[in-house]
Design a protein around this motif. Structure first.
Motif, PDB file in Angstrom:
ATOM      1  N   LYS A 300       0.826  -1.212   0.000  1.00  0.00           N
ATOM      2  CA  LYS A 300       0.000   0.000   0.000  1.00  0.00           C
ATOM      3  C   LYS A 300       0.861   1.263   0.000  1.00  0.00           C
ATOM      4  O   LYS A 300       0.476   2.277  -0.563  1.00  0.00           O
ATOM      5  CB  LYS A 300      -0.929   0.023   1.227  1.00  0.00           C
ATOM      6  CG  LYS A 300      -2.009  -1.040   1.168  1.00  0.00           C
ATOM      7  CD  LYS A 300      -2.971  -0.935   2.333  1.00  0.00           C
ATOM      8  CE  LYS A 300      -2.311  -1.287   3.657  1.00  0.00           C
ATOM      9  NZ  LYS A 300      -1.827  -2.674   3.727  1.00  0.00           N
ATOM     10  N   THR A 301       2.047   1.165   0.654  1.00  0.00           N
ATOM     11  CA  THR A 301       2.866   2.366   0.802  1.00  0.00           C
ATOM     12  C   THR A 301       3.257   2.969  -0.548  1.00  0.00           C
ATOM     13  O   THR A 301       3.204   4.186  -0.735  1.00  0.00           O
ATOM     14  CB  THR A 301       4.138   2.045   1.613  1.00  0.00           C
ATOM     15  OG1 THR A 301       3.756   1.233   2.719  1.00  0.00           O
ATOM     16  CG2 THR A 301       4.798   3.303   2.122  1.00  0.00           C
ATOM     17  N   LEU A 302       3.622   2.106  -1.486  1.00  0.00           N
ATOM     18  CA  LEU A 302       4.024   2.602  -2.801  1.00  0.00           C
ATOM     19  C   LEU A 302       2.844   3.288  -3.495  1.00  0.00           C
ATOM     20  O   LEU A 302       2.997   4.354  -4.107  1.00  0.00           O
ATOM     21  CB  LEU A 302       4.556   1.445  -3.659  1.00  0.00           C
ATOM     22  CG  LEU A 302       4.967   1.845  -5.074  1.00  0.00           C
ATOM     23  CD1 LEU A 302       6.134   2.820  -5.044  1.00  0.00           C
ATOM     24  CD2 LEU A 302       5.318   0.615  -5.910  1.00  0.00           C
ATOM     25  N   GLN A 330       8.080   5.375  10.687  1.00  0.00           N
ATOM     26  CA  GLN A 330       8.446   4.368   9.718  1.00  0.00           C
ATOM     27  C   GLN A 330       8.042   4.739   8.296  1.00  0.00           C
ATOM     28  O   GLN A 330       8.796   4.543   7.351  1.00  0.00           O
ATOM     29  CB  GLN A 330       7.761   3.085  10.121  1.00  0.00           C
ATOM     30  CG  GLN A 330       8.306   1.928   9.369  1.00  0.00           C
ATOM     31  CD  GLN A 330       7.686   0.697   9.937  1.00  0.00           C
ATOM     32  OE1 GLN A 330       7.926   0.344  11.087  1.00  0.00           O
ATOM     33  NE2 GLN A 330       6.846   0.093   9.153  1.00  0.00           N
ATOM     34  N   HIS A 331       6.852   5.280   8.146  1.00  0.00           N
ATOM     35  CA  HIS A 331       6.427   5.755   6.831  1.00  0.00           C
ATOM     36  C   HIS A 331       7.399   6.814   6.339  1.00  0.00           C
ATOM     37  O   HIS A 331       7.816   6.801   5.189  1.00  0.00           O
ATOM     38  CB  HIS A 331       5.028   6.388   6.909  1.00  0.00           C
ATOM     39  CG  HIS A 331       3.922   5.392   6.819  1.00  0.00           C
ATOM     40  ND1 HIS A 331       3.894   4.387   5.878  1.00  0.00           N
ATOM     41  CD2 HIS A 331       2.784   5.251   7.528  1.00  0.00           C
ATOM     42  CE1 HIS A 331       2.787   3.672   6.025  1.00  0.00           C
ATOM     43  NE2 HIS A 331       2.107   4.173   7.031  1.00  0.00           N
ATOM     44  N   TYR A 332       7.732   7.706   7.243  1.00  0.00           N
ATOM     45  CA  TYR A 332       8.633   8.790   6.872  1.00  0.00           C
ATOM     46  C   TYR A 332       9.962   8.216   6.401  1.00  0.00           C
ATOM     47  O   TYR A 332      10.483   8.580   5.345  1.00  0.00           O
ATOM     48  CB  TYR A 332       8.830   9.726   8.074  1.00  0.00           C
ATOM     49  CG  TYR A 332       9.775  10.860   7.811  1.00  0.00           C
ATOM     50  CD1 TYR A 332       9.488  11.810   6.838  1.00  0.00           C
ATOM     51  CD2 TYR A 332      10.958  10.981   8.538  1.00  0.00           C
ATOM     52  CE1 TYR A 332      10.365  12.851   6.591  1.00  0.00           C
ATOM     53  CE2 TYR A 332      11.838  12.028   8.299  1.00  0.00           C
ATOM     54  CZ  TYR A 332      11.538  12.961   7.322  1.00  0.00           C
ATOM     55  OH  TYR A 332      12.401  13.985   7.071  1.00  0.00           O
ATOM     56  N   ASP A 395      -3.769   6.533   7.137  1.00  0.00           N
ATOM     57  CA  ASP A 395      -3.327   5.142   7.104  1.00  0.00           C
ATOM     58  C   ASP A 395      -3.915   4.336   8.251  1.00  0.00           C
ATOM     59  O   ASP A 395      -3.975   4.810   9.378  1.00  0.00           O
ATOM     60  CB  ASP A 395      -1.796   5.087   7.188  1.00  0.00           C
ATOM     61  CG  ASP A 395      -1.286   3.656   7.074  1.00  0.00           C
ATOM     62  OD1 ASP A 395      -2.009   2.804   6.508  1.00  0.00           O
ATOM     63  OD2 ASP A 395      -0.179   3.387   7.564  1.00  0.00           O
ATOM     64  N   GLU A 396      -4.297   3.111   7.921  1.00  0.00           N
ATOM     65  CA  GLU A 396      -4.633   2.114   8.935  1.00  0.00           C
ATOM     66  C   GLU A 396      -5.729   2.547   9.887  1.00  0.00           C
ATOM     67  O   GLU A 396      -5.703   2.215  11.052  1.00  0.00           O
ATOM     68  CB  GLU A 396      -3.389   1.767   9.775  1.00  0.00           C
ATOM     69  CG  GLU A 396      -2.140   1.597   8.998  1.00  0.00           C
ATOM     70  CD  GLU A 396      -1.991   0.214   8.380  1.00  0.00           C
ATOM     71  OE1 GLU A 396      -0.880  -0.147   8.036  1.00  0.00           O
ATOM     72  OE2 GLU A 396      -3.003  -0.509   8.224  1.00  0.00           O
ATOM     73  N   GLN A 397      -6.669   3.276   9.374  1.00  0.00           N
ATOM     74  CA  GLN A 397      -7.740   3.731  10.265  1.00  0.00           C
ATOM     75  C   GLN A 397      -8.936   2.815  10.174  1.00  0.00           C
ATOM     76  O   GLN A 397     -10.051   3.255  10.033  1.00  0.00           O
ATOM     77  CB  GLN A 397      -8.141   5.164   9.921  1.00  0.00           C
ATOM     78  CG  GLN A 397      -7.054   6.166  10.199  1.00  0.00           C
ATOM     79  CD  GLN A 397      -6.736   6.285  11.673  1.00  0.00           C
ATOM     80  OE1 GLN A 397      -7.408   5.687  12.520  1.00  0.00           O
ATOM     81  NE2 GLN A 397      -5.715   7.029  12.002  1.00  0.00           N
ATOM     82  N   VAL A 548       0.192  -2.750  13.565  1.00  0.00           N
ATOM     83  CA  VAL A 548       0.059  -2.233  12.213  1.00  0.00           C
ATOM     84  C   VAL A 548       1.354  -1.684  11.634  1.00  0.00           C
ATOM     85  O   VAL A 548       2.086  -0.946  12.284  1.00  0.00           O
ATOM     86  CB  VAL A 548      -1.019  -1.126  12.142  1.00  0.00           C
ATOM     87  CG1 VAL A 548      -2.396  -1.737  12.153  1.00  0.00           C
ATOM     88  CG2 VAL A 548      -0.856  -0.147  13.270  1.00  0.00           C
ATOM     89  N   GLY A 549       1.624  -2.095  10.416  1.00  0.00           N
ATOM     90  CA  GLY A 549       2.600  -1.415   9.586  1.00  0.00           C
ATOM     91  C   GLY A 549       4.078  -1.599   9.858  1.00  0.00           C
ATOM     92  O   GLY A 549       4.888  -1.339   8.988  1.00  0.00           O
ATOM     93  N   VAL A 550       4.462  -2.031  11.068  1.00  0.00           N
ATOM     94  CA  VAL A 550       5.884  -2.103  11.381  1.00  0.00           C
ATOM     95  C   VAL A 550       6.600  -3.041  10.409  1.00  0.00           C
ATOM     96  O   VAL A 550       6.143  -4.139  10.141  1.00  0.00           O
ATOM     97  CB  VAL A 550       6.093  -2.579  12.838  1.00  0.00           C
ATOM     98  CG1 VAL A 550       7.559  -2.792  13.128  1.00  0.00           C
ATOM     99  CG2 VAL A 550       5.506  -1.567  13.791  1.00  0.00           C
TER     100      VAL A 550
HETATM  101 MG    MG Z   1       1.832  -0.396   5.625  1.00  0.00          MG
END
Ligand code: MG
Ligand code: ADP
Length: 695
Positions: A300-302, A330-332, A395-397, A548-550
């Motif tokens: 999803k990040t891309l 992490q996103h940053y 994100d991730e809500q 989430v996301g890590v």
């Molecule tokens: Mg993610």
């Protein structure tokens, strides 16, 4: 919208205004979630009892219900503690009415010997003698019509009886007036549905089991009303989000191409499709309101970065909000090198930014020197001004409901809105929960992922698990260790994590184990994550903050303690933290004995599949819709008649019907629009409507 229409007042009067309900009983009805006559009318029978008249109980298979006319014979009063028996004879045979705990001459009064009565109740054989214990109905033959041939059975709660509720319903039914039709007339005709008050009449007066089925016209219509009202609320949210629009963002694709060229991989077909859908929406003058749904690791990040670059290419800015500072960081970290390779300026902003540093960032944002901002909810604080915000990504809500989304869009002013969720949502729920948005799905994972081996292991074998971990660490692998979930208490959760942390340090050595939980100061959390990411710690003891996301590709082991108390979706998310790198990964689900049947089933699903959609479907099947999505948070109302699981098709019809009406009549002024307003009042959607402040 003004107040509730007067025509509905009798349906919202006090319950005690109905027959059979006094002030005291009225309170008991809250056990059925019934507070008004309207609520009562939408509380439909669960079943029915066949009370068709028979000549004799011989016509009935015993044990079974029988309704027959009898001549009352001899009364046989109990000698001592036994039951009181009354001999009766119908057209063909003799049987007994049986009563326990009889006081005074009550039975002699209502069942005088030699008289005729119609009795209705369950007949059983006892030592070869047919008996009806405590008949449900005893009436003189001239009052037979008091016994409905097919009697509805209502759900009950303490203090509410079948007779009481039937009486109350009967007195509430005449309060349902003919109202303007809110359902599309074509649809109504095609389905053969009755008008609203007729549907209520029919639903409360079933003539047989066929009338109790979900597909019975009256019931289906009443279910549709609820689905339609809900989809109208979502539709109005959608209209109000789009209304605030204006800007079409189209880019030349140059920045996106630069970034794609710098990647060591090619986007999947699903990623390309989502990117196209998003860019398409952003290019239109209406405001985008889109959900990007993709399982953990689907990339999803891309897709998000590409969307942000559309905003930048168009000369504007983009913002991405994550639910925790760990995730924001992490996103940053993952976006920064890619963005900078394309000459795009990216910054982060969290609650940790204070004073002069924060001021400088805000100034750069306000004049457009920062193109992309990543952060926590801090990015939406009052004083954060953008020069030209085009896109807001949340994100991730997956815990957000429609109200929160609307609130958020208001902050984002006219920006396009993209919500990302890693929770695969079965279609039936996504329609109910995200019916106000358009949806892009990443249904394909990047190639080369190794499956994660999942095993169930009892806590009794803790020592083995620790030994396994010691060996793995010696081989250079890294592991997450997730501590038990403590409902409602982050403090207890943190304590459990601290204890496990100490124990594992004692086993595996001081330096190699890190700890992260929600109670730690931000800086400590960040340090723990950074140490683990850099490989300085080999084992990270954590609470669900890492859910989430890590993303730490070298981590290939996930241990989850007391896995049986986690939800399926959550376990799936947690497991998704491993299997991201080249090494084969393992997930150990530790459980405490005895394991309940339900828990065993849930954990087995996880062992069998890594497909998030399958897991979500199973979760829905096991738990039911109401449970799966904390309804209060998700904004999905408690439906009284409709059933989310079995009426997906109907929900889809309601969505397109609602959207079509709003397309033609966005402020609900046409005759059908007016009727729709009444429906919204009737089904108490007015709060949502007021929130989104329409017309
Ligand atoms: Mg993610
Ligand atoms: P999600 O946020 O959907 O869980 P991420 O966006 O964090 O997934 O991506 C997971 C990992 O997969 C990242 O390391 C990312 O660089 C990588 N990745 C993303 N897209 C692709 C692709 N098309 N091919 C190979 N790897 C990819």
């Amino acid at each position: 919208m003004r107040g509730r229409p007067e025509i509905l007042f009798p349906l919202f009067a006090g319950l005690e205004t109905l027959d059979g309900i006094g002030p005291k009983t009225a309170k008991h009805y809250s056990g059925l979630h019934v507070d008004t006559p309207k609520d009562l009318l939408l509380t439909l029978p669960l079943g029915g009892v066949d009370r068709a008249r028979r000549a004799s109980i011989r016509e009935v298979d015993l044990p079974g219900m029988a309704t027959v006319e009898v001549t009352i014979g001899r009364h046989r009063k109990p000698a001592g503690r036994g039951p009181y028996r009354v001999e009766v004879s119908d057209a063909e045979t003799v049987f007994q009415l049986v009563f326990f705990h009889v006081k005074g001459d009550y039975l002699e009064r209502i069942l005088p010997s030699g008289s005729r009565r119609v009795v209705s109740g369950r007949v059983e054989l006892f030592d070869g003698v047919a008996q009806m214990a405590h008949p449900d109905h005893i009436v003189p033959p001239e009052d037979t019509d008091q016994i409905p041939p097919y009697e509805p059975v209502y759900p009950l709660t303490a203090g509410v009886t079948q007779k009481g509720i039937a009486k109350a319903v009967a007195s509430a039914l005449p309060r349902a007036p003919y109202l303007g039709e809110w359902i599309d007339l074509e649809l109504l005709k095609r389905k053969g549905w009755p008008a609203w008050p007729d549907a209520l009449q029919e639903a409360h007066n079933p003539t047989g089991p066929q009338d109790l089925s979900r597909s019975a016209g009256a019931r289906e219509r009443l279910a549709y009303d609820e689905l339609l009202a809900h989809q109208m609320t979502l539709g109005l949210a959608r209209v109000s989000m789009r209304k605030a629009s204006g800007v079409a963002s189209t880019g030349d694709g140059a920045l996106r191409q630069t970034v794609l060229d710098s990647l060591p991989f090619r986007p999947t077909a699903a990623q390309l499709r989502a990117m196209e859908e998003i860019a398409g929406d952003m290019g239109k003058p209406e405001r985008m309101s889109r959900l990007l749904q993709g399982d953990v690791g689907s990339g999803k990040t891309l897709v998000a970065l590409m969307a942000l670059l559309v905003a930048v290419e168009a000369g504007g800015q983009g913002v991405m909000m994550a639910p925790t500072s760990i995730l924001a960081a992490q996103h940053y970290a993952s976006l920064k090198p890619l963005a900078e390779a394309a000459g795009v300026v990216i910054e982060n902003l969290t609650g940790a930014d204070k004073g002069a540093g924060r001021k400088a960032k805000l100034a750069a944002l306000a004049c457009g020197d920062i193109h992309i901002l990543v952060g926590t909810h801090a990015v939406f604080q009052e004083d954060v001004e953008f020069a030209d915000l085009r896109l807001a990504i949340v994100d991730e809500q997956h815990r957000f409901g429609v109200r929160e989304r609307v609130r958020l869009t208001k902050k984002g002013r006219a920006a396009d809105m993209l919500v990302m969720t890693a929770t695969p949502i079965p279609r039936t729920l996504s329609l109910a929960q995200y019916g106000d948005m358009d949806i892009s799905v990443l249904d394909e994972k990047p190639p080369g992922r190794r499956p994660v081996k999942t095993a169930l292991i009892s806590t009794a074998r803790m020592a083995e698990v620790v030994q396994h971990l010691r060996d793995a660490v010696a081989e250079g692998r890294q592991a997450y260790w997730v501590c038990p979930l403590v409902e409602e208490s982050e403090v207890f959760e943190a304590t459990a994590a601290e204890e496990r942390f100490k124990a594992l340090r004692a086993e595996l050595g001081e330096g190699g184990v890190g700890l992260v939980h929600g109670q730690l100061p931000m800086a400590e959390k960040d340090r723990a994550m950074a140490d683990f990411q850099a490989g300085r710690t080999r084992v990270l003891v954590a609470t669900t903050v890492i859910e989430v996301g890590v993303d730490v590709p070298n981590a290939s082991i996930m241990v989850i303690e007391q896995a049986e108390i986690f939800g399926l979706a959550q376990l799936h998310q947690l497991r998704g933290r491993v299997g991201r790198g080249a090494a084969a990964s393992t997930c150990l689900l530790m459980y405490r004995n005895p394991l309940s049947e339900g828990a065993r089933r849930r954990l087995s699903v996880l062992r069998e599949t890594e497909d998030g959609f399958r897991i979500a479907e199973e979760d829905l099947a096991i738990r039911g819709a109401g449970d799966l999505i904390g309804t209060a948070q998700s904004g999905i109302p408690r439906f009284r008649v409709a059933d989310l699981e079995s009426q997906t098709a109907l929900m889809a019809v309601a969505q397109s019907d609602a959207r079509a009406l709003l397309e033609r009549d966005p402020v609900l002024e046409s005759p059908r629009g007016q009727a729709m307003r009444v429906l919204l009042w009737l089904l108490e959607q007015e709060k949502a409507i007021r929130l989104i402040s329409v017309g």
